[in-house]
Design a protein around this motif. Structure first.
Motif, PDB file in Angstrom:
ATOM      1  N   LEU A  86       5.505  -7.638   5.621  1.00  0.00           N
ATOM      2  CA  LEU A  86       5.936  -8.844   4.915  1.00  0.00           C
ATOM      3  C   LEU A  86       5.175  -8.999   3.592  1.00  0.00           C
ATOM      4  O   LEU A  86       5.754  -9.395   2.574  1.00  0.00           O
ATOM      5  CB  LEU A  86       5.719 -10.075   5.791  1.00  0.00           C
ATOM      6  CG  LEU A  86       6.518 -10.117   7.109  1.00  0.00           C
ATOM      7  CD1 LEU A  86       6.141 -11.360   7.909  1.00  0.00           C
ATOM      8  CD2 LEU A  86       8.017 -10.097   6.820  1.00  0.00           C
ATOM      9  N   ALA A  87       3.873  -8.685   3.635  1.00  0.00           N
ATOM     10  CA  ALA A  87       3.068  -8.798   2.417  1.00  0.00           C
ATOM     11  C   ALA A  87       3.538  -7.811   1.349  1.00  0.00           C
ATOM     12  O   ALA A  87       3.598  -8.142   0.160  1.00  0.00           O
ATOM     13  CB  ALA A  87       1.598  -8.568   2.742  1.00  0.00           C
ATOM     14  N   ILE A  88       3.885  -6.600   1.768  1.00  0.00           N
ATOM     15  CA  ILE A  88       4.360  -5.596   0.804  1.00  0.00           C
ATOM     16  C   ILE A  88       5.698  -6.017   0.214  1.00  0.00           C
ATOM     17  O   ILE A  88       5.945  -5.841  -0.990  1.00  0.00           O
ATOM     18  CB  ILE A  88       4.460  -4.215   1.493  1.00  0.00           C
ATOM     19  CG1 ILE A  88       3.052  -3.690   1.813  1.00  0.00           C
ATOM     20  CG2 ILE A  88       5.207  -3.223   0.606  1.00  0.00           C
ATOM     21  CD1 ILE A  88       3.053  -2.397   2.605  1.00  0.00           C
ATOM     22  N   PHE A 122      -3.890  -5.279  -3.940  1.00  0.00           N
ATOM     23  CA  PHE A 122      -4.433  -3.995  -4.388  1.00  0.00           C
ATOM     24  C   PHE A 122      -5.574  -3.548  -3.476  1.00  0.00           C
ATOM     25  O   PHE A 122      -5.621  -2.387  -3.032  1.00  0.00           O
ATOM     26  CB  PHE A 122      -4.915  -4.101  -5.833  1.00  0.00           C
ATOM     27  CG  PHE A 122      -5.798  -2.963  -6.247  1.00  0.00           C
ATOM     28  CD1 PHE A 122      -5.270  -1.698  -6.448  1.00  0.00           C
ATOM     29  CD2 PHE A 122      -7.164  -3.146  -6.428  1.00  0.00           C
ATOM     30  CE1 PHE A 122      -6.085  -0.632  -6.814  1.00  0.00           C
ATOM     31  CE2 PHE A 122      -7.975  -2.093  -6.801  1.00  0.00           C
ATOM     32  CZ  PHE A 122      -7.442  -0.839  -6.993  1.00  0.00           C
ATOM     33  N   PHE A 123      -6.510  -4.463  -3.187  1.00  0.00           N
ATOM     34  CA  PHE A 123      -7.617  -4.106  -2.302  1.00  0.00           C
ATOM     35  C   PHE A 123      -7.107  -3.755  -0.908  1.00  0.00           C
ATOM     36  O   PHE A 123      -7.593  -2.794  -0.280  1.00  0.00           O
ATOM     37  CB  PHE A 123      -8.613  -5.265  -2.220  1.00  0.00           C
ATOM     38  CG  PHE A 123      -9.536  -5.360  -3.400  1.00  0.00           C
ATOM     39  CD1 PHE A 123     -10.379  -4.314  -3.725  1.00  0.00           C
ATOM     40  CD2 PHE A 123      -9.569  -6.496  -4.190  1.00  0.00           C
ATOM     41  CE1 PHE A 123     -11.235  -4.392  -4.804  1.00  0.00           C
ATOM     42  CE2 PHE A 123     -10.416  -6.588  -5.272  1.00  0.00           C
ATOM     43  CZ  PHE A 123     -11.252  -5.535  -5.585  1.00  0.00           C
ATOM     44  N   TRP A 124      -6.140  -4.520  -0.422  1.00  0.00           N
ATOM     45  CA  TRP A 124      -5.619  -4.265   0.921  1.00  0.00           C
ATOM     46  C   TRP A 124      -4.955  -2.887   1.004  1.00  0.00           C
ATOM     47  O   TRP A 124      -5.247  -2.090   1.914  1.00  0.00           O
ATOM     48  CB  TRP A 124      -4.639  -5.371   1.303  1.00  0.00           C
ATOM     49  CG  TRP A 124      -4.304  -5.404   2.770  1.00  0.00           C
ATOM     50  CD1 TRP A 124      -4.785  -4.571   3.738  1.00  0.00           C
ATOM     51  CD2 TRP A 124      -3.415  -6.314   3.431  1.00  0.00           C
ATOM     52  NE1 TRP A 124      -4.262  -4.906   4.965  1.00  0.00           N
ATOM     53  CE2 TRP A 124      -3.424  -5.966   4.808  1.00  0.00           C
ATOM     54  CE3 TRP A 124      -2.630  -7.377   3.007  1.00  0.00           C
ATOM     55  CZ2 TRP A 124      -2.662  -6.651   5.743  1.00  0.00           C
ATOM     56  CZ3 TRP A 124      -1.874  -8.056   3.951  1.00  0.00           C
ATOM     57  CH2 TRP A 124      -1.890  -7.703   5.297  1.00  0.00           C
ATOM     58  N   LEU A 125      -4.080  -2.581   0.058  1.00  0.00           N
ATOM     59  CA  LEU A 125      -3.374  -1.302   0.092  1.00  0.00           C
ATOM     60  C   LEU A 125      -4.323  -0.130  -0.151  1.00  0.00           C
ATOM     61  O   LEU A 125      -4.198   0.927   0.484  1.00  0.00           O
ATOM     62  CB  LEU A 125      -2.263  -1.305  -0.957  1.00  0.00           C
ATOM     63  CG  LEU A 125      -1.092  -2.264  -0.686  1.00  0.00           C
ATOM     64  CD1 LEU A 125      -0.085  -2.203  -1.825  1.00  0.00           C
ATOM     65  CD2 LEU A 125      -0.416  -1.932   0.638  1.00  0.00           C
ATOM     66  N   ALA A 126      -5.275  -0.291  -1.086  1.00  0.00           N
ATOM     67  CA  ALA A 126      -6.228   0.787  -1.350  1.00  0.00           C
ATOM     68  C   ALA A 126      -7.079   1.070  -0.109  1.00  0.00           C
ATOM     69  O   ALA A 126      -7.300   2.242   0.252  1.00  0.00           O
ATOM     70  CB  ALA A 126      -7.109   0.420  -2.537  1.00  0.00           C
ATOM     71  N   PHE A 145      -4.003 -13.582  -8.402  1.00  0.00           N
ATOM     72  CA  PHE A 145      -4.924 -13.475  -7.267  1.00  0.00           C
ATOM     73  C   PHE A 145      -4.284 -12.680  -6.130  1.00  0.00           C
ATOM     74  O   PHE A 145      -4.938 -11.826  -5.503  1.00  0.00           O
ATOM     75  CB  PHE A 145      -5.303 -14.883  -6.795  1.00  0.00           C
ATOM     76  CG  PHE A 145      -6.299 -14.896  -5.673  1.00  0.00           C
ATOM     77  CD1 PHE A 145      -7.651 -14.809  -5.921  1.00  0.00           C
ATOM     78  CD2 PHE A 145      -5.862 -14.999  -4.354  1.00  0.00           C
ATOM     79  CE1 PHE A 145      -8.564 -14.817  -4.879  1.00  0.00           C
ATOM     80  CE2 PHE A 145      -6.766 -15.003  -3.308  1.00  0.00           C
ATOM     81  CZ  PHE A 145      -8.128 -14.914  -3.571  1.00  0.00           C
ATOM     82  N   PHE A 146      -3.005 -12.945  -5.862  1.00  0.00           N
ATOM     83  CA  PHE A 146      -2.286 -12.192  -4.825  1.00  0.00           C
ATOM     84  C   PHE A 146      -2.184 -10.715  -5.197  1.00  0.00           C
ATOM     85  O   PHE A 146      -2.290  -9.840  -4.330  1.00  0.00           O
ATOM     86  CB  PHE A 146      -0.894 -12.797  -4.647  1.00  0.00           C
ATOM     87  CG  PHE A 146      -0.048 -12.088  -3.626  1.00  0.00           C
ATOM     88  CD1 PHE A 146      -0.319 -12.199  -2.269  1.00  0.00           C
ATOM     89  CD2 PHE A 146       1.024 -11.304  -4.021  1.00  0.00           C
ATOM     90  CE1 PHE A 146       0.466 -11.543  -1.327  1.00  0.00           C
ATOM     91  CE2 PHE A 146       1.816 -10.646  -3.095  1.00  0.00           C
ATOM     92  CZ  PHE A 146       1.530 -10.769  -1.732  1.00  0.00           C
TER      93      PHE A 146
END
Length: 690
Positions: free
Chosen positions: A30-32, A437-441, A431-432
């Motif tokens: 959902l976030a992606i 970016f941090f989450w996917l990396a 901010f999102f």
């Protein structure tokens, strides 16, 4: 925690497993989807030209299609400071002014060319050159004066310079303010200081760019040498692990020793030379970094740093000499595992490619979001007017009541903004964007770690190595990770991403509070930054070991993290003796490769290798390609050694599990290789000492 019990059915990574952390698998999807929607909206509203191209007072891009400036592809906007008006008016010009001139002097000059020259700095609608100058200046159709300017980033900045200690604009020490009064140029100095810093930075950047243009292929050759050296080093570790480790240790000591010797020779050579005894504090910051190499204090600082590194490494080697022998055996076993799964050396390329995609999407979305504001126009007027500062539209401004009540008012471009809901929540979208970016990396890195862990675990838990290993252990581990454990990887990445976003927020607050005098707030902020830095390091350590347990047992993230942590705590002595010593040895390996390639690059780019002395390019700053080669070599070496590091961590965790499950008897035989059995005997003998 409770030690693992003997299980005769356990033969390594479990193939009959189920999906873990399913809720956390749906959440990132959902976030992606939301991230893609944000990207599409940003690309729809954003315009990167706002970052690249300047705009005039009407908000139109200079030299772009669809504007009155489209016939000037190399335009620069010049800032016109009107004599009473507080805000500048910007227009697009073909080139920056190269002389000092006022409109009154140009109009009254007997040379028509001066007025024609001045005309290019007036608004595009101004055509009547015979119009009275008082009316022209009142209508703000032309600037009251122009001064010599220098183009930078498609903008004109005052060309302020110093001659014999006198501040000058062009060749003038005074200027006319438009009212016939002469003013000293030093009044412009304060406003132009930052512009001069920018100009110096631009000059430095241009020289660095020139160095890259003439040395880029040599830099690539240096990086290829680093890659080949790293690969050869890894291959030699496969067959000569013990010898290579000791050679690596001796070479690191010799490389640092040569660095100390070279710094001392440069320090002694500068003795007695004029200006070499100036301190770094007195010299200050210089854009030409070669100046620092002519100071004795610079080489003394380098020598002290290298001496400290040399002493620290020698002391560590002295105190860890017994542990190094044990760690070498673990590295030998890791070398055999990597040798049987050679595709693991290429897997970091896949991780690197996915990280590049994450960075590219984040950067492009950030640019489009930051440029998705609309042009805001405000009413500007010299005299008092009730409409001053109000929002206006240039298309309908001339027909509005504002011009009737305030004849001198103008509708000019003020800034980029917006009043819609989308524009109000742009900071939230940014901010999102950072959070995703941090989450996917972190997810990409976690996927690489669990894949390598699954492949190396299949090697360890093969009773007959390599006969009992699966045909394609790396691809099998990759498939299991994506099919069953996407949720667990997303959960671990989410926790780490939250901490990293908090750290970024703290850094931003620290930057904003630098000018504040509240010492308690600064102290509290420093404590928070330190705490969250430690928390991030701990979570990375915990995640790494949790992913190993996920790859082996297929349990969810929390269970795997708990089991891994308790397993390490039950064997804390072996963790300190083996795991950290191998990390230290791998660091020395990276240091050896980086140091060797760096020294080779130093001798080449400073024309000290006679065989290729004429081949080396002439550079403004020889440290530019050298630093590039050093940084690139470290990243390449880190990519190769990261595979070894993950292999050692996986084998070590499996080794500890093997000790708890089995006792080495015929009924409960160890899965470890004969070399690791020798390692076990050494650790048991040396355990009281550790």
């Amino acid at each position: 925690g409770t030690p693992q019990k003997y299980d005769p059915t356990f033969k390594g990574p479990i193939y009959d497993r189920g999906c873990t952390d399913i809720v956390c698998c749906v959440l990132p999807v959902l976030a992606i989807v939301g991230y893609v929607v944000v990207g599409i909206v940003a690309w729809t509203h954003g315009d990167p030209r706002k970052v690249i191209y300047p705009t005039d007072s009407r908000g139109q891009f200079c030299g772009q299609q669809g504007t009155h400036n489209e016939d000037k592809p190399k335009d620069f906007p010049v800032s016109r400071h009107l004599h009473v008006f507080s805000s500048p008016i910007q227009i697009c010009v073909s080139k920056c002014p190269d002389r000092y001139l006022t409109y009154l002097s140009a109009y009254g000059s007997r040379v028509p060319a001066e007025l024609e020259y001045y005309h290019q700095f007036c608004v595009p609608e101004f055509k009547n050159l015979q119009k009275p100058p008082i009316q022209v200046l009142k209508n703000k159709e032309c600037p009251a004066m122009i001064i010599p300017s220098t183009p930078l980033a498609r903008r004109c900045f005052p060309a302020i310079q110093a001659k014999k200690g006198v501040i000058m604009v062009g060749n003038e020490t005074t200027y006319d303010d438009g009212h016939g009064r002469r003013r000293n140029v030093t009044e412009l100095l304060e406003g132009a200081k930052k512009a001069n810093v920018v100009l110096e930075t631009r000059q430095l950047a241009m020289k660095i760019f020139e160095d890259y243009t003439v040395s880029w292929y040599w830099i690539i050759i240096g990086l290829v040498i680093a890659m080949v050296a790293s690969f050869i080093f890894i291959v030699l570790l496969r067959f000569l692990a013990g010898i290579m480790v000791w050679v690596m240790i001796v070479m690191v000591i010799l490389v640092l020793g040569y660095g100390i010797f070279h710094c001392y020779m440069e320090y002694a050579k500068l003795k007695g030379e004029a200006g070499s005894d100036v301190s770094l504090a007195d010299l200050g910051f210089q854009t030409d970094l070669r100046v620092y190499l002519h100071l004795r204090q610079t080489w003394l600082a380098f020598m002290i740093i290298l001496c400290i590194m040399e002493v620290v490494i020698i002391l560590l080697l002295i105190f860890l000499r017994k542990r190094i022998l044990i760690a070498i055996a673990l590295i030998k076993e890791a070398s055999r595992a990597v040798g049987h799964i050679m595709t693991s050396l290429l897997f970091p390329l896949c991780t690197f490619f996915l990280l590049c995609l994450c960075i590219a999407y984040w950067a492009s979305t950030a640019v489009f979001l930051s440029t998705s504001n609309e042009a805001i126009y405000k009413v500007f007027n010299e005299t008092a007017c009730q409409f001053s500062g109000q929002t206006c539209k240039p298309e309908t401004f001339n027909a509005s009541n504002v011009t009737k009540l305030c004849p001198d008012a103008q509708c000019l471009f003020a800034f980029y903004g917006g009043e819609t809901a989308y524009h109000k929540y742009l900071i939230v979208l940014q901010f999102f964007n950072v959070f995703m970016f941090f989450w996917l990396a972190n997810f990409v890195i976690a996927l690489g770690q669990v894949t390598l862990a699954g492949a190396f675990a299949s090697y360890y838990w093969a009773f007959k190595k390599p006969d009992d290993m699966p045909a394609f252990p790396l691809f099998s581990a990759f498939g299991r990770a994506l099919r069953y454990h996407t949720g667990s990887l997303a959960f671990g990445s989410l926790i780490l991403a939250i901490v990293q976003v908090i750290r970024v927020t703290l850094e931003y607050l620290d930057h904003r509070l630098k000018a504040a005098d509240n010492k308690f707030a600064k102290f509290l902020l420093s404590c928070l930054k330190c705490c969250f830095w430690c928390l991030e390091k701990f979570i990375k350590f915990l995640n790494r070991n949790a992913y190993i347990m996920i790859a082996v047992y297929g349990t969810n993230f929390c269970t795997s993290a708990r089991n891994a942590f308790f397993l390490l705590m039950r064997n804390i002595i072996r963790v300190a003796v083996l795991d950290k010593v191998t990390d230290f040895l791998f660091f020395l390996g990276k240091l050896l490769i980086v140091g060797s390639v760096g020294i080779l690059a130093f001798f080449f780019f400073t024309h000290r290798i006679k065989l290729v002395q004429d081949t080396a390019p002439s550079l403004n700053y020889y440290w530019v390609p050298i630093l590039t080669v050093i940084v690139g070599s470290y990243l390449i070496a880190h990519g190769f050694f990261s595979v070894y590091g993950m292999c050692v961590d996986t084998l070590f965790l499996c080794f500890l599990e093997d000790l708890e499950r089995n006792d080495g008897s015929a009924e409960k035989p160890y899965f470890m290789s004969p070399n690791l059995k020798k390692l076990l005997k050494k650790t048991n003998k040396g355990q009281p000492e550790a």
